[in-house]
Design an enzyme around this catalytic site. Structure first.
Site, mmCIF file in Angstrom:
data_model
loop_
_atom_site.group_PDB
_atom_site.id
_atom_site.type_symbol
_atom_site.label_atom_id
_atom_site.label_comp_id
_atom_site.label_asym_id
_atom_site.label_seq_id
_atom_site.Cartn_x
_atom_site.Cartn_y
_atom_site.Cartn_z
ATOM 1 N N ASP A 100 1.688 2.460 4.158
ATOM 2 C CA ASP A 100 0.139 2.818 5.427
ATOM 3 C C ASP A 100 0.147 1.219 4.371
ATOM 4 O O ASP A 100 -0.133 1.569 3.490
ATOM 5 C CB ASP A 100 -0.963 3.676 5.330
ATOM 6 C CG ASP A 100 -1.292 4.068 3.907
ATOM 7 O OD1 ASP A 100 -0.685 3.808 2.957
ATOM 8 O OD2 ASP A 100 -2.385 4.926 3.566
ATOM 9 N N GLU A 176 -1.730 6.092 1.086
ATOM 10 C CA GLU A 176 -2.529 6.111 -0.588
ATOM 11 C C GLU A 176 -4.068 5.164 0.062
ATOM 12 O O GLU A 176 -4.605 5.223 -0.599
ATOM 13 C CB GLU A 176 -1.372 5.084 -0.926
ATOM 14 C CG GLU A 176 -1.950 4.388 -2.376
ATOM 15 C CD GLU A 176 -2.278 3.272 -2.637
ATOM 16 O OE1 GLU A 176 -3.467 3.161 -3.329
ATOM 17 O OE2 GLU A 176 -3.302 2.396 -1.413
#
Length: 461
Positions: A100, A176
């Site tokens: 991400d 994350e």
């Protein structure tokens, strides 16, 4: 570059030399590295939408022979785990990077509450490109560029004929960046770190001796990581029908708690300056300078007016150095609101993630491996990463939390070049070789793998 540090030059588990560096460098194709970084980086992958990028990494690993697996809390948000080596008694090394990338929510109603229109139009949120010898796009910088580097590193080891004694784990994780479940934004869809590297460690079938969170660090490294907390500070008051309201002389006496928000933010500003100054943490592995600021303010309903509101909430983000505990901050904030005379207030940490650091002695062999790889690739010792890189959350925290000595390191954070991709790939490959060790011919034969002998590029050349 930040200053050097005492563990540079520490002994790696296995020695690497110029011969290995030349063989592996010859197996790294710059054009291939750029193409992989751009292809992967141009797959939209905001937090919660990592499926397509994860599937791409899985397919790439499968094509290159790294036996990938998908392990996820939900089918839409998998951790991708590939492996290489594991033919002997060498140490196991895990590389991780996150799928991400920071971005708006792309919900226009939510984004309108946070961003300017021109900010939302920035193409670098989801697009990557090569221009004037530099790589553009947030996904390249954070974190699919560093992910590309260790994928290319593993391919180069294989192509150059280096099988590994220890096992190399190649992992790509969701979540994350975040977000975090808060208030009505609840459930798995809003989970970040819990379903990424945390989930991978507990359910991914990995047993690393060491771990590297591959992230832009300008080629430095640190084994220190900050955590963070989000405190919800609620101001309570009384809803009074507007035609019946009498304005007091002192806004602090107003029944509507929104009138006390200014006094609270003034107090939080003073508190944050003190916290940030007194929380600086120095260690052999890096300097942590945690920061804090107000993240959001909520109160009342704009479509349901007529009596003000009984509740106003301020959300404070606070960085935590590796020694800070949540209870200490809770007590400190409670003292602050009492001294400020803010009336009826309650404080609750709605997100808590402590910071961590590796034990300097236990992480020394990994630091020694990166140092040797950096000397062979860049011609100088590895440097301690700048404080900003040890003052944030990165997923080396997950492994240090679990007593796996871990660092974060990687290429030039901003506007990396194609050469940065290949240099970082070479550093990662040499690090893996120095940690895991080269499998012997006997080990390779015993495990049923071909022996390449003097051919440095494997059986397909």
């Amino acid at each position: 570059m930040a200053d050097g540090f005492s563990l540079a030059g520490a002994a790696a588990p296995f020695a690497v030399d110029e011969t290995a560096a030349k063989r592996i460098a010859a197996a790294i194709d710059e054009a291939e590295a750029v193409e992989l970084a751009l292809t992967l980086g141009n797959i939209p992958s905001p937090a919660g939408g990592e499926l397509a990028a994860g599937n791409f990494v899985y397919d790439w690993m499968e094509k290159e022979g790294f036996n990938p697996r998908k392990v996820g809390a939900t089918p839409e948000r998998n951790n991708i785990i590939g492996t290489y080596g594991g033919k002997g008694e060498g140490k196991n090394l895990l590389f991780t990077a996150h799928l991400d990338t920071e971005s708006p929510t792309w919900d226009p109603d939510l984004d309108a509450q946070k961003y300017r229109a021109e900010t939302l139009k920035n193409p670098e949120w989801q697009s990557c490109w090569l221009e004037d010898g530099k790589l553009y796009g947030y996904p390249i910088a954070n974190d699919r560029g560093p992910m590309t580097c260790f994928l290319i590193a593993a391919k180069a080891l294989k192509k150059a004929g280096y099988d590994l004694s220890g096992k190399l784990y190649l992992t790509a994780c969701p979540g994350e960046i975040g977000p975090e479940p808060i208030e009505e934004h609840r459930g798995v869809a809003y989970m970040g770190k819990d379903i990424g590297a945390h989930y991978l460690f507990h359910h991914g079938g990995v047993a690393p001796d060491f771990a590297i969170a591959a992230e832009g660090c300008d080629y430095g490294l640190t084994w220190v990581g900050c955590g963070y907390a989000v405190f919800r500070i609620r101001l309570w008051g009384e809803g009074v029908f507007t035609p019946l309201l009498t304005h007091p002389d002192n806004p602090g006496d107003h029944p509507n708690p929104l009138y006390r928000v200014g006094k609270l933010t003034d107090a939080l500003h003073a508190w944050s300056k003190t916290h940030d100054a007194t929380s600086i943490y120095e260690s052999p592995g890096g300097t942590a300078i945690p920061k804090s600021q107000v993240a959001s303010i909520r109160g009342g309903l704009p479509f349901s007016f007529g009596a003000g509101t009984e509740l106003a909430s301020v959300y404070l983000e606070v960085g935590l150095n590796p020694t800070e505990r949540i209870a200490d901050l809770q007590h400190s904030l409670e003292r602050m609101v009492r001294e400020a005379g803010l009336g009826e207030v309650d404080i609750e940490p709605v997100v808590v993630r402590h910071g961590f650091e590796a034990d300097a002695g236990e992480v020394a062999p990994l630091v020694g491996a990166v140092d040797a790889a950096t000397r062979l690739t860049l011609g100088h010792p590895v440097q301690k990463a700048a404080a900003v890189y040890s003052s944030m959350w990165r997923d080396h925290n997950v492994f240090n939390m679990q007593r796996i000595p871990a660092i974060t390191t990687g290429f030039r954070r901003w506007r990396p070049t194609p050469k940065d991709l290949t240099d970082s790939a070479l550093i990662f490959a040499l690090t893996a070789l120095a940690v895991c060790g080269e499998a012997t011919d006997a080990q390779a034969v015993e495990r049923g793998r071909p022996v390449y002998g003097d051919n440095p590029f494997g059986s397909d050349q």
